[in-house]
Design a protein around this motif. Structure first.
Motif, mmCIF file in Angstrom:
data_model
loop_
_atom_site.group_PDB
_atom_site.id
_atom_site.type_symbol
_atom_site.label_atom_id
_atom_site.label_comp_id
_atom_site.label_asym_id
_atom_site.label_seq_id
_atom_site.Cartn_x
_atom_site.Cartn_y
_atom_site.Cartn_z
ATOM 1 N N MET A 1 0.863 -1.195 0.000
ATOM 2 C CA MET A 1 0.000 0.000 0.000
ATOM 3 C C MET A 1 0.899 1.245 0.000
ATOM 4 N N PRO A 2 0.730 2.100 -0.964
ATOM 5 C CA PRO A 2 1.664 3.219 -1.104
ATOM 6 C C PRO A 2 1.362 4.383 -0.164
ATOM 7 N N PHE A 3 1.096 4.102 1.120
ATOM 8 C CA PHE A 3 0.938 5.154 2.124
ATOM 9 C C PHE A 3 1.868 4.828 3.283
ATOM 10 N N ARG A 4 2.480 5.860 3.877
ATOM 11 C CA ARG A 4 3.462 5.622 4.923
ATOM 12 C C ARG A 4 2.807 5.175 6.222
ATOM 13 N N SER A 5 1.597 5.677 6.472
ATOM 14 C CA SER A 5 0.942 5.327 7.743
ATOM 15 C C SER A 5 -0.567 5.342 7.547
ATOM 16 N N GLU A 6 -1.255 4.755 8.523
ATOM 17 C CA GLU A 6 -2.715 4.747 8.473
ATOM 18 C C GLU A 6 -3.254 6.175 8.572
ATOM 19 N N ALA A 7 -2.572 6.992 9.387
ATOM 20 C CA ALA A 7 -3.012 8.384 9.558
ATOM 21 C C ALA A 7 -2.953 9.119 8.217
ATOM 22 N N GLU A 8 -1.887 8.882 7.470
ATOM 23 C CA GLU A 8 -1.759 9.522 6.169
ATOM 24 C C GLU A 8 -2.876 9.049 5.234
ATOM 25 N N PHE A 9 -3.171 7.745 5.316
ATOM 26 C CA PHE A 9 -4.224 7.176 4.473
ATOM 27 C C PHE A 9 -5.580 7.792 4.818
ATOM 28 N N VAL A 10 -5.857 7.938 6.119
ATOM 29 C CA VAL A 10 -7.150 8.489 6.547
ATOM 30 C C VAL A 10 -7.275 9.950 6.104
ATOM 31 N N ARG A 11 -6.178 10.705 6.234
ATOM 32 C CA ARG A 11 -6.206 12.108 5.776
ATOM 33 C C ARG A 11 -6.471 12.168 4.273
ATOM 34 N N TRP A 12 -5.792 11.293 3.549
ATOM 35 C CA TRP A 12 -5.950 11.249 2.094
ATOM 36 C C TRP A 12 -7.387 10.874 1.725
ATOM 37 N N LEU A 13 -7.922 9.910 2.494
ATOM 38 C CA LEU A 13 -9.281 9.427 2.264
ATOM 39 C C LEU A 13 -10.297 10.560 2.398
ATOM 40 N N GLY A 14 -10.080 11.395 3.430
ATOM 41 C CA GLY A 14 -11.004 12.492 3.703
ATOM 42 C C GLY A 14 -11.136 13.452 2.531
ATOM 43 N N ARG A 15 -10.085 13.507 1.710
ATOM 44 C CA ARG A 15 -10.135 14.403 0.547
ATOM 45 C C ARG A 15 -10.927 13.770 -0.606
ATOM 46 N N HIS A 16 -11.125 12.444 -0.555
ATOM 47 C CA HIS A 16 -11.797 11.750 -1.656
ATOM 48 C C HIS A 16 -13.242 11.383 -1.368
ATOM 49 N N TRP A 17 -13.623 11.402 -0.099
ATOM 50 C CA TRP A 17 -14.968 10.928 0.243
ATOM 51 C C TRP A 17 -15.461 11.721 1.441
ATOM 52 N N PRO A 18 -16.699 12.205 1.420
ATOM 53 C CA PRO A 18 -17.215 12.956 2.570
ATOM 54 C C PRO A 18 -17.134 12.110 3.846
ATOM 55 N N VAL A 19 -16.585 12.688 4.902
ATOM 56 C CA VAL A 19 -16.471 11.945 6.158
ATOM 57 C C VAL A 19 -17.257 12.618 7.284
ATOM 58 N N ARG A 20 -18.032 13.653 6.950
ATOM 59 C CA ARG A 20 -18.892 14.309 7.931
ATOM 60 C C ARG A 20 -20.316 14.342 7.391
ATOM 61 N N GLY A 21 -21.302 14.171 8.266
ATOM 62 C CA GLY A 21 -22.678 14.199 7.774
ATOM 63 C C GLY A 21 -23.680 14.286 8.910
ATOM 64 N N ARG A 22 -24.921 14.572 8.549
ATOM 65 C CA ARG A 22 -26.018 14.678 9.511
ATOM 66 C C ARG A 22 -26.218 13.333 10.226
ATOM 67 N N GLY A 23 -26.477 13.383 11.511
ATOM 68 C CA GLY A 23 -26.751 12.153 12.253
ATOM 69 C C GLY A 23 -25.497 11.419 12.691
ATOM 70 N N LEU A 24 -24.329 12.022 12.377
ATOM 71 C CA LEU A 24 -23.066 11.371 12.730
ATOM 72 C C LEU A 24 -22.438 12.139 13.883
ATOM 73 N N ASP A 25 -22.386 11.508 15.072
ATOM 74 C CA ASP A 25 -21.796 12.180 16.223
ATOM 75 C C ASP A 25 -20.284 12.063 16.207
ATOM 76 N N LEU A 26 -19.784 10.929 15.706
ATOM 77 C CA LEU A 26 -18.345 10.698 15.683
ATOM 78 C C LEU A 26 -18.032 9.800 14.487
#
Ligand SMILES: [Mg+2]
Length: 344
Positions: free
Chosen positions: A1-26
């Motif tokens: 997997m061409p990402f250095r860490s899971e944190a980097e992957f999650v940050r990258w993911l956030g740019r490609h897919w909405p990660v906030r929405g109504r009804g979502l507390d966390l």
């Protein structure tokens, strides 16, 4: 997997897919997500696997389409329940040699569909593994309490409907497989003048970027129009049989009413329409009184009456010449495939 860490992957993911929405507390970032169930509504949950060489092929399917289809399969199940999609979780097992550009295109396909349907990514898992690429999509939707569409509600006398068209996805697979071997494609295309260029384009779009019928499902549930519903994933005949089995009834289907392609390459149009699979259209039933006020299109998709539900526990096909024949169910069945391979 061409990402250095899971944190980097999650940050990258956030740019490609909405990660906030109504009804979502966390959402993403803790051990699990926290959802608020909307008042007066039921949550609807489904999971779908997409496996390399079973559901897609890396040499036939572009990564954008693989991402789109992985989510579309799950959203189609939510549509069949009459629910509006809200959240998704995505787990991936990918081989280490898939390029970052492949993964970016995969998420782009998936994220574009997610944004269009208002779906928020709330979690998932990623692993590097040898072997077939495996994608597990969990989708969560909501429906007004008690209004979910079930497979079990059809009754004798109900009319059977199908949305959109059948068999286009299977036709596209024939075209894609053929184009991997250009000489056979040319040979089989000749003399099949019935399949026009437009239809080929429609078939490729239906196969690579299927449109889940969520607005149809939501409209049917809200208006109380349908007595039962199922989505067409393994072929019209197989999925109709599942609906009938759950409802304890049978059905008569008219060939001349089925919205099938004008031809096929290795299989004929009727076979593609009945057994092709991966159409992600909806089959639904409606009582005769509801049928009398059924519009020609629901939620932006055309709906066609193709038959009716019977008390007899069997499926019958009325051919175009009026002959009645048993409607066989031989769509895709993973367990049947398993039994067949176990015999050898
Ligand atoms: Mg389904």
């Amino acid at each position: 997997m061409p990402f250095r860490s899971e944190a980097e992957f999650v940050r990258w993911l956030g740019r490609h897919w909405p990660v906030r929405g109504r009804g979502l507390d966390l959402g993403i970032g803790d051990d699990a997500a926290l959802l608020r169930a909307p008042a007066g509504r039921d949550l609807v949950v489904t999971t779908d696997l997409s496996i390399e060489d079973v559901h897609f092929r890396l040499d036939l399917h572009p990564p954008r389409a693989i991402g789109h289809r992985a989510l579309a399969r799950a959203l189609s199940d939510l549509a069949a329940m009459g629910s509006k999609p809200r959240f998704a979780l995505l787990s991936l097992a990918l081989s280490g040699n898939l390029m970052r550009s492949w993964i970016a295109a995969f998420y782009d396909g998936l994220g574009t569909l997610a944004r269009r349907f208002g779906v928020t990514l709330i979690g998932g898992d990623t692993a590097v593994a040898d072997g077939a690429a495996t994608i597990d999509t969990i989708a969560i939707g909501e429906v007004e309490r008690g209004r979910a569409l079930l497979r079990s509600g059809a009754r004798p006398g109900d009319r059977v409907y199908v949305t959109g068209r059948l068999g286009l996805s299977a036709l596209a697979l024939e075209l894609l497989r053929g184009s991997a071997r250009p000489s056979t494609w040319v040979a089989r295309s000749r003399g099949k003048a019935g399949i026009g260029r437009d239809e080929k384009q429609q078939a490729l779009a239906a196969h690579l970027y299927p449109e889940p019928r969520c607005s149809v499902g939501v409209a049917l549930a809200r208006q109380g129009l349908a007595s039962a519903a199922i989505d067409v994933s393994d072929g019209f005949a197989t999925d109709l049989a599942r609906l009938c089995e759950s409802s304890g009834c049978g059905a008569v289907v008219r060939e001349d009413q089925l919205p099938i392609p004008s031809g096929g390459l290795t299989r004929n149009a009727l076979e593609l329409g009945l057994y092709g699979g991966e159409d992600y259209e909806l089959i639904f039933t409606a009582s005769a009184s509801r049928a009398a006020r059924m519009p020609g299109s629901v939620g932006g998709a055309s709906v066609r009456e193709v038959g009716r539900i019977t008390a007899a526990h069997r499926l019958t096909l009325v051919r175009s010449d009026g002959r009645e024949v048993p409607l066989e169910t031989r769509g895709y069945d993973h367990f049947r495939k398993l039994r067949a391979s176990a015999r050898h």
